[in-house]
Enzyme design. Structure first.
Site, PDB file in Angstrom:
ATOM      1  N   SER A 182       0.830  -1.208   0.000  1.00  0.00           N
ATOM      2  CA  SER A 182       0.000   0.000   0.000  1.00  0.00           C
ATOM      3  C   SER A 182       0.862   1.255   0.000  1.00  0.00           C
ATOM      4  O   SER A 182       1.700   1.433   0.879  1.00  0.00           O
ATOM      5  CB  SER A 182      -0.873   0.073   1.257  1.00  0.00           C
ATOM      6  OG  SER A 182      -1.741  -0.995   1.316  1.00  0.00           O
ATOM      7  N   HIS A 229      -4.346  -3.384  -4.526  1.00  0.00           N
ATOM      8  CA  HIS A 229      -3.183  -4.254  -4.710  1.00  0.00           C
ATOM      9  C   HIS A 229      -3.216  -4.727  -6.160  1.00  0.00           C
ATOM     10  O   HIS A 229      -3.929  -5.669  -6.485  1.00  0.00           O
ATOM     11  CB  HIS A 229      -3.237  -5.458  -3.767  1.00  0.00           C
ATOM     12  CG  HIS A 229      -3.029  -5.094  -2.334  1.00  0.00           C
ATOM     13  ND1 HIS A 229      -2.026  -5.636  -1.563  1.00  0.00           N
ATOM     14  CD2 HIS A 229      -3.668  -4.222  -1.528  1.00  0.00           C
ATOM     15  CE1 HIS A 229      -2.068  -5.115  -0.358  1.00  0.00           C
ATOM     16  NE2 HIS A 229      -3.067  -4.258  -0.297  1.00  0.00           N
ATOM     17  N   ARG A 289       0.288  -9.308  -4.039  1.00  0.00           N
ATOM     18  CA  ARG A 289       0.664  -9.933  -2.771  1.00  0.00           C
ATOM     19  C   ARG A 289      -0.508 -10.772  -2.273  1.00  0.00           C
ATOM     20  O   ARG A 289      -1.648 -10.321  -2.290  1.00  0.00           O
ATOM     21  CB  ARG A 289       1.002  -8.831  -1.775  1.00  0.00           C
ATOM     22  CG  ARG A 289       1.397  -9.336  -0.405  1.00  0.00           C
ATOM     23  CD  ARG A 289       1.804  -8.182   0.506  1.00  0.00           C
ATOM     24  NE  ARG A 289       3.239  -8.155   0.736  1.00  0.00           N
ATOM     25  CZ  ARG A 289       3.936  -7.055   0.987  1.00  0.00           C
ATOM     26  NH1 ARG A 289       3.334  -5.884   0.996  1.00  0.00           N
ATOM     27  NH2 ARG A 289       5.223  -7.126   1.216  1.00  0.00           N
ATOM     28  N   THR A 290      -0.218 -11.979  -1.829  1.00  0.00           N
ATOM     29  CA  THR A 290      -1.227 -12.784  -1.149  1.00  0.00           C
ATOM     30  C   THR A 290      -0.958 -12.663   0.342  1.00  0.00           C
ATOM     31  O   THR A 290       0.152 -12.931   0.797  1.00  0.00           O
ATOM     32  CB  THR A 290      -1.139 -14.258  -1.591  1.00  0.00           C
ATOM     33  OG1 THR A 290      -1.393 -14.322  -3.002  1.00  0.00           O
ATOM     34  CG2 THR A 290      -2.176 -15.114  -0.869  1.00  0.00           C
ATOM     35  N   HIS A 291      -1.957 -12.214   1.090  1.00  0.00           N
ATOM     36  CA  HIS A 291      -1.774 -12.023   2.530  1.00  0.00           C
ATOM     37  C   HIS A 291      -2.104 -13.301   3.298  1.00  0.00           C
ATOM     38  O   HIS A 291      -2.965 -14.083   2.894  1.00  0.00           O
ATOM     39  CB  HIS A 291      -2.659 -10.870   3.035  1.00  0.00           C
ATOM     40  CG  HIS A 291      -2.129  -9.518   2.655  1.00  0.00           C
ATOM     41  ND1 HIS A 291      -2.475  -8.905   1.479  1.00  0.00           N
ATOM     42  CD2 HIS A 291      -1.293  -8.669   3.298  1.00  0.00           C
ATOM     43  CE1 HIS A 291      -1.859  -7.740   1.403  1.00  0.00           C
ATOM     44  NE2 HIS A 291      -1.137  -7.563   2.500  1.00  0.00           N
ATOM     45  N   GLU A 340      -5.082  -4.370  15.253  1.00  0.00           N
ATOM     46  CA  GLU A 340      -4.768  -4.784  16.619  1.00  0.00           C
ATOM     47  C   GLU A 340      -5.661  -4.034  17.607  1.00  0.00           C
ATOM     48  O   GLU A 340      -6.129  -2.926  17.340  1.00  0.00           O
ATOM     49  CB  GLU A 340      -3.295  -4.473  16.947  1.00  0.00           C
ATOM     50  CG  GLU A 340      -2.300  -5.138  16.025  1.00  0.00           C
ATOM     51  CD  GLU A 340      -2.262  -4.555  14.624  1.00  0.00           C
ATOM     52  OE1 GLU A 340      -2.484  -3.332  14.469  1.00  0.00           O
ATOM     53  OE2 GLU A 340      -2.044  -5.326  13.665  1.00  0.00           O
ATOM     54  N   SER A 368       1.888  -8.362   6.877  1.00  0.00           N
ATOM     55  CA  SER A 368       2.590  -9.025   5.762  1.00  0.00           C
ATOM     56  C   SER A 368       4.069  -9.134   6.114  1.00  0.00           C
ATOM     57  O   SER A 368       4.437  -9.063   7.286  1.00  0.00           O
ATOM     58  CB  SER A 368       2.398  -8.211   4.470  1.00  0.00           C
ATOM     59  OG  SER A 368       3.034  -6.956   4.571  1.00  0.00           O
ATOM     60  N   ASN A 379      -0.688   5.078   9.479  1.00  0.00           N
ATOM     61  CA  ASN A 379      -1.460   5.521  10.655  1.00  0.00           C
ATOM     62  C   ASN A 379      -0.642   5.202  11.890  1.00  0.00           C
ATOM     63  O   ASN A 379       0.230   4.335  11.842  1.00  0.00           O
ATOM     64  CB  ASN A 379      -2.806   4.769  10.720  1.00  0.00           C
ATOM     65  CG  ASN A 379      -2.585   3.258  10.738  1.00  0.00           C
ATOM     66  OD1 ASN A 379      -2.384   2.633   9.682  1.00  0.00           O
ATOM     67  ND2 ASN A 379      -2.607   2.682  11.919  1.00  0.00           N
TER      68      ASN A 379
HETATM   69  N1  HPA Z   1      -1.993  -2.487  11.891  1.00  0.00           N
HETATM   70  C1  HPA Z   1      -1.800  -3.531  11.058  1.00  0.00           C
HETATM   71  N2  HPA Z   1      -1.707  -3.400   9.753  1.00  0.00           N
HETATM   72  C2  HPA Z   1      -1.795  -2.162   9.236  1.00  0.00           C
HETATM   73  C3  HPA Z   1      -1.994  -1.033  10.040  1.00  0.00           C
HETATM   74  C4  HPA Z   1      -2.084  -1.199  11.449  1.00  0.00           C
HETATM   75  O1  HPA Z   1      -2.260  -0.256  12.234  1.00  0.00           O
HETATM   76  N3  HPA Z   1      -2.033   0.042   9.205  1.00  0.00           N
HETATM   77  C5  HPA Z   1      -1.849  -0.443   7.947  1.00  0.00           C
HETATM   78  N4  HPA Z   1      -1.713  -1.769   7.953  1.00  0.00           N
END
Ligand code: HPA
Length: 277
Positions: A44, A76, A97-99, A198, A217, A240
């Site tokens: 991203s 993606h 990408r495969t997550h 999280e 990832s 973020n």
């Molecule tokens: N946590 C996990 N993955 C993420 C986050 C995050 O705060 N921001 C972008 N991908």
């Protein structure tokens, strides 16, 4: 052509390295480029770097290469691009990408990395968008990955394969990146399974165990790249601040928007770093 319902990697008897070799042969046939030097996975916010690296020799829908899955996420781009830089380096850009959170197994997650190695690439550049735990970091800031904590409780390695992960994110390559941009900070990436973000308590746990970045990832991919003998460079775009560090709720739209805003600057940085490798 393979899709989510018909993928040789899902056959438990398949050898994932043989599937990767088939994918590399597909890439060579479709691009006309026998061998690549560097591979670059664009997460991203990093998508524009490919345009700045050099001449695009070929763009291949990822699903034309054996074992690649359809992209699960808008944003993606599901393509593989072969790029020739002005200095003659061949770069394979992986926009597919495969997550792990997609639940198709870790073999699919690391297939692009194993394919990159099978094309000849000796350096694997992994990029992602992620949450920042350090309060001094700002959304839109790129940081180097210095190490990781793998909280997925999974591994791409199969069998009793005891691979060393010391200096996994190459100090040599991080030095090269810092020569290009001395302001680059670095931190430890903690990979959670996702796809939920999280909880604030989990972010505090990640911080307590030495994490600075939270994401979904990269750690599993880096392990596979090390197994394949590649040198690894990792970048996170802080989209973020992690849950509870920032006081407002997280949203996927916010993450995508931060990526879009940062894209021109970080893509130019990444192109300069790749050129210096
Ligand atoms: N946590 C996990 N993955 C993420 C986050 C995050 O705060 N921001 C972008 N991908």
């Amino acid at each position: 052509m393979t899709d989510i319902h018909d993928n040789p990697l899902d056959d438990p008897n398949a050898d994932p390295f043989q599937v990767a070799a088939l994918a590399a042969a597909d890439i060579a046939r479709l691009s006309g480029v026998e061998k690549h030097d560097i591979a670059l996975t664009l997460g991203s916010g990093w998508g524009k770097a490919a345009d700045l690296l050099g001449e695009t020799v070929a763009t291949i829908p990822a699903t034309e290469a054996t074992g690649f899955s359809k992209p699960a996420l808008e944003g993606h781009v599901g393509t593989l691009r072969s790029i020739l830089t002005p200095t003659g380096t061949r770069v394979l850009v992986i926009g597919a990408r495969t997550h792990y959170y997609e639940g198709h197994g870790v073999r699919r997650v690391v297939h692009s990395v194993r394919t990159a190695a099978a094309t000849g690439a000796r350096i694997m550049v992994l990029t992602n968008g992620a949450g920042g735990i350090r309060e001094t970091w700002k959304p839109g800031q790129p940081v180097l990955i210095s190490d990781h904590v793998n909280l997925t409780a999974d591994s791409p390695l199969e069998g009793a394969n005891f691979v060393d992960l010391t200096d996994l994110y190459s100090a040599r390559l991080r030095d090269i990146a810092r020569n290009v941009d001395p302001s680059l900070d670095e931190g430890v990436y903690t990979q959670f399974r996702g796809p939920h973000y999280e909880t604030p308590a989990e972010v505090q746990m990640a911080k307590a165990i030495g994490g600075h970045i939270v994401g979904m990832s990269t750690a599993l991919e880096a392990i596979a790249a090390r197994e394949a003998g590649m040198e690894i460079l990792g970048f996170s775009l802080i989209t973020n601040l992690a849950a509870g560090i920032q006081k407002t709720p997280l949203s996927h739209a916010e993450v995508i928007e931060a990526g879009r805003e940062a894209e021109p600057v970080i893509s130019a940085l990444l192109a300069r770093v790749v050129e210096a490798l």
